[in-house]
Design an enzyme around this catalytic site. Structure first.
Site, short mmCIF file in Angstrom:
data_model
loop_
_atom_site.label_atom_id
_atom_site.label_comp_id
_atom_site.label_asym_id
_atom_site.label_seq_id
_atom_site.Cartn_x
_atom_site.Cartn_y
_atom_site.Cartn_z
N CYS A 21 0.85 -1.20 0.00
CA CYS A 21 0.00 0.00 0.00
C CYS A 21 0.89 1.24 0.00
CB CYS A 21 -0.90 0.00 1.24
SG CYS A 21 -2.06 1.40 1.27
N ARG A 71 3.12 4.36 6.42
CA ARG A 71 3.54 3.58 7.60
C ARG A 71 4.02 2.17 7.29
NH1 ARG A 71 -2.17 4.20 10.36
NH2 ARG A 71 -2.66 3.72 8.19
N HIS A 118 -2.26 -4.08 4.85
CA HIS A 118 -2.05 -3.73 6.26
C HIS A 118 -3.39 -3.48 6.93
CE1 HIS A 118 -2.76 0.71 5.90
NE2 HIS A 118 -2.49 0.45 4.65
CO CO Z 1 -3.49 1.20 3.00
#
Ligand code: CO
Length: 215
Positions: free
Chosen positions: A48, A52, A104
């Site tokens: 993604c 993070r 995630h």
């Molecule tokens: Co994402």
């Protein structure tokens, strides 16, 4: 630059690079000189775009060890030329051995796909995730908690994207030619750092339905 706040944060980026240059100059292994000549990573990471979930840090890999493609919600869309170009280069030129589709928990793209709101042009991208929901609507709708619904769809979406990769002519032909290539689906827990294997690995087309397994 006229905007002082922007200039300040931009300068911090430049300063940050000085730290990296210093680190590289002190390295005595010669690996950066070697990297300047070329790369031979064994992993393709499709993750993604979320800030993070950095591929190298999460897998404990150094520069030169992970070939990376990232987009909103780690999608592998059959006709996405950007993804297909990365995949082709990774499989046919770099001869990578492992492809990791990494979702995630708490993914904003997946959460948005479960809502009825319009978000703009991204709605057309999120529709690919809504397609995954449609395949598993019963499973998702049995879950009442909103966060849990998102996390379940994150897991199911990763599996679906692994499947999408396996059905590309690129991966199919690599297997046909006897290339060692495994496609894995994993989900990152941002809070703990853990990469959770979804146990949906394919290393041949034997387990795919006939129409997806080219001869
Ligand atoms: Co994402």
């Amino acid at each position: 630059m006229g905007n002082q706040a922007l200039e300040k944060s931009f300068n911090e980026i430049i300063e940050g690079n000085k730290g990296w240059v210093d680190f590289v100059s002190k390295d005595e292994t010669g690996r950066f000189q070697q990297l300047a000549k070329g790369q031979s990573p064994e992993i393709l990471w499709i993750g993604c775009a979320d800030s993070r979930v950095p591929a190298n840090e999460i897998t404990g890999r150094k520069p030169g060890e992970v070939f990376v493609h990232r987009n909103i919600a780690n999608m592998c869309v059959h006709s996405d030329m950007s993804m297909l170009s990365v995949l082709d280069y990774a499989v046919n030129v770099l001869k990578i051995k492992h492809i990791i589709v990494a979702g995630h928990y708490g993914c904003g793209g997946v959460a948005a796909s479960l809502s009825r709101k319009q978000f703009g042009i991204i709605d057309n991208w999120l529709c690919h995730i809504k397609d995954v929901y449609r395949l598993h609507a019963k499973d998702i709708d049995a879950i009442k908690d909103e966060e849990e619904r998102v996390d379940r769809l994150v897991e199911l979406n990763v599996k679906e994207q692994v499947f999408n990769l396996c059905t590309t002519s690129i991966v199919q032909n690599a297997w046909k030619n006897g290339q060692d290539l495994a496609v894995h689906g994993m989900v990152i827990n941002i809070g703990t750092g853990e990469l959770v294997d979804q146990h949906c690995t394919f290393d041949s087309n034997h387990d795919l339905d006939n129409v997806f397994a080219y001869q």
